[in-house]
Design a protein around this motif. Structure first.
Motif, PDB file in Angstrom:
ATOM      1  N   GLY A 161       0.811  -1.208   0.000  1.00 52.36           N
ATOM      2  CA  GLY A 161       0.000   0.000   0.000  1.00 52.36           C
ATOM      3  C   GLY A 161       0.844   1.256   0.000  1.00 52.36           C
ATOM      4  N   VAL A 162       1.942   1.228   0.761  1.00 53.05           N
ATOM      5  CA  VAL A 162       2.867   2.356   0.770  1.00 53.05           C
ATOM      6  C   VAL A 162       3.546   2.480  -0.594  1.00 53.05           C
ATOM      7  N   ASP A 163       3.947   1.346  -1.143  1.00 49.30           N
ATOM      8  CA  ASP A 163       4.571   1.339  -2.468  1.00 49.30           C
ATOM      9  C   ASP A 163       3.641   1.972  -3.506  1.00 49.30           C
ATOM     10  N   GLN A 164       2.385   1.571  -3.471  1.00 46.86           N
ATOM     11  CA  GLN A 164       1.400   2.133  -4.399  1.00 46.86           C
ATOM     12  C   GLN A 164       1.202   3.627  -4.150  1.00 46.86           C
ATOM     13  N   GLY A 165       1.146   3.999  -2.867  1.00 46.30           N
ATOM     14  CA  GLY A 165       0.963   5.402  -2.528  1.00 46.30           C
ATOM     15  C   GLY A 165       2.107   6.275  -3.015  1.00 46.30           C
ATOM     16  N   ILE A 166       3.345   5.772  -2.900  1.00 44.71           N
ATOM     17  CA  ILE A 166       4.497   6.533  -3.387  1.00 44.71           C
ATOM     18  C   ILE A 166       4.447   6.646  -4.908  1.00 44.71           C
ATOM     19  N   SER A 167       4.132   5.547  -5.585  1.00 45.63           N
ATOM     20  CA  SER A 167       4.105   5.560  -7.054  1.00 45.63           C
ATOM     21  C   SER A 167       3.008   6.485  -7.581  1.00 45.63           C
ATOM     22  N   ARG A 168       1.933   6.650  -6.817  1.00 46.08           N
ATOM     23  CA  ARG A 168       0.824   7.510  -7.240  1.00 46.08           C
ATOM     24  C   ARG A 168       0.934   8.940  -6.732  1.00 46.08           C
ATOM     25  N   GLY A 169       2.000   9.219  -5.988  1.00 43.37           N
ATOM     26  CA  GLY A 169       2.176  10.568  -5.467  1.00 43.37           C
ATOM     27  C   GLY A 169       1.334  10.881  -4.248  1.00 43.37           C
TER      28      GLY A 169
END
Length: 356
Positions: free
Chosen positions: A281-289
């Motif tokens: 979820g953090v990985d996705q959040g970083i990739s999505r800004g």
């Protein structure tokens, strides 16, 4: 010992250098070694970790986790069970259900040992609360490997973990660099996790030290279980109490829970998010800004190393008593270079409780 660890320069520890941890040959892997062991303040040296190719027999290893309610512990489960398969040993995985369930964790470990475990790997619910059971196991010559969270007992055989104090410090240093002394104050709410857990207390200390002397203003610290509902409520309560908040910083579950809450309140542009460890979820959040940054502790690899340590101890082979992957911070800028296989279970992975 040279066959286990090969010297390397710290400059080689960079994003993407470690081989894919999901692959059969996940090693050598960049780590740090504490010497003397079991003291997080001890000097560290950089090295490459190289596990055994195969175990000499199908040892039975008990693996005890606080819970598997979030993707962080799923990643540890993935790493540990995949390494058990690769080495050819058996694994029995138990999870206690949450950080309030210390007695459950103790009874699960005792049951596991009664069923014939040769070694026990523990992701501890409490820093001090498992010391009696660790002593009992040591008296039975059953080695205990402390993975991820930290145990204060001096009877453990090995540690496969990083400094959560440093994890917290990296998150704090990231903010302090954005808001140095003399600049405008940045109002921060801090969510370190469940009170009393060793990793939480260490992370809290590291974070608070890292922001000293900066323009970061810590307006509140809220402890709580790392279940999504518990963290979401803490975030909601904090936003009500501090309408001029600038940052939410805390566990990966906090960060994940905060994304939709901020969106629903129209606060995405006002309140920024930083996690102090890494999940999908953090990985996705970083990739999505949506999330600014998070340090990674290569969770999958910690699980793998713990299993290798257990087998080495059982077979009387050389082993490092205190080792953990080198840490680095993943940001929106360097995310494209991040080797996620070191830290995240594959998409769709479901918990594995038994390796035969």
């Amino acid at each position: 010992m040279k066959s286990l660890l090969m010297a390397m320069t710290a400059s080689a520890v960079v994003l993407g250098t470690a081989g894919g941890a999901a692959a059969e040959n996940w090693y050598p892997y960049s780590v740090e070694v504490w010497d003397p062991p079991f003291n997080m303040e001890s000097p560290r040296s950089s090295a490459d970790y190289v596990p055994l190719e195969k175990a000499s027999k199908a040892w039975e290893i008990c693996i005890s986790f606080p819970h598997m309610k979030d993707a962080y512990w799923l990643a540890v489960d993935y790493g540990a069970t995949e390494e058990a398969k690769r080495l050819g040993v058996k694994a029995n995985v138990v999870e206690a259900g949450g950080y309030t369930e210390l007695n459950t964790q103790i009874s699960q470990i005792e049951d596991c040992v009664s069923a014939g475990a040769d070694a026990v790997i523990i992701g501890a619910i409490s820093y001090d609360g498992l010391n009696n059971v660790v002593t009992e196991l040591a008296e039975k010559d059953i080695p205990v490997i402390d993975v991820i969270n930290g145990i204060s007992s001096d009877k453990i055989a090995a540690k496969s973990l990083v400094s959560f104090g440093e994890m917290g410090a990296k998150a704090g240093a990231f903010l302090a660099e954005l808001h140095p002394e003399g600049g405008d104050a940045a109002r921060v709410a801090w969510f370190p996790g469940p009170a009393g857990a060793g990793w939480v207390e260490a992370g809290n200390t590291g974070f608070q030290k890292a922001i000293e002397g900066s323009a970061v203003e810590l307006v509140d610290t809220k402890y709580g279980d790392t279940g999504k509902e518990a963290q979401a409520k803490l975030v909601e309560d904090t936003l009500e109490a501090y309408p001029d908040l600038d940052y939410i910083v805390g566990t990966a579950v906090t960060a994940e829970a905060a994304v939709p809450i901020l969106r629903a309140r129209g606060l995405t542009d006002q309140v920024k998010i930083v996690s102090y460890y890494y999940t999908p979820g953090v990985d996705q959040g970083i990739s999505r800004g949506q999330i600014l940054a998070a340090p990674t502790d290569s969770t999958v690899v910690q699980g793998r190393i713990a299993v290798d340590q257990a087998v080495r101890i059982l077979e009387g082979k050389d082993y490092q008593k205190h080792v953990g992957p080198a840490l680095y911070v993943v940001t929106q800028e360097n995310h494209g270079d991040f080797d996620s296989a070191s830290t995240l279970a594959p998409g769709g992975f479901r918990p594995v409780f038994s390796v035969e």
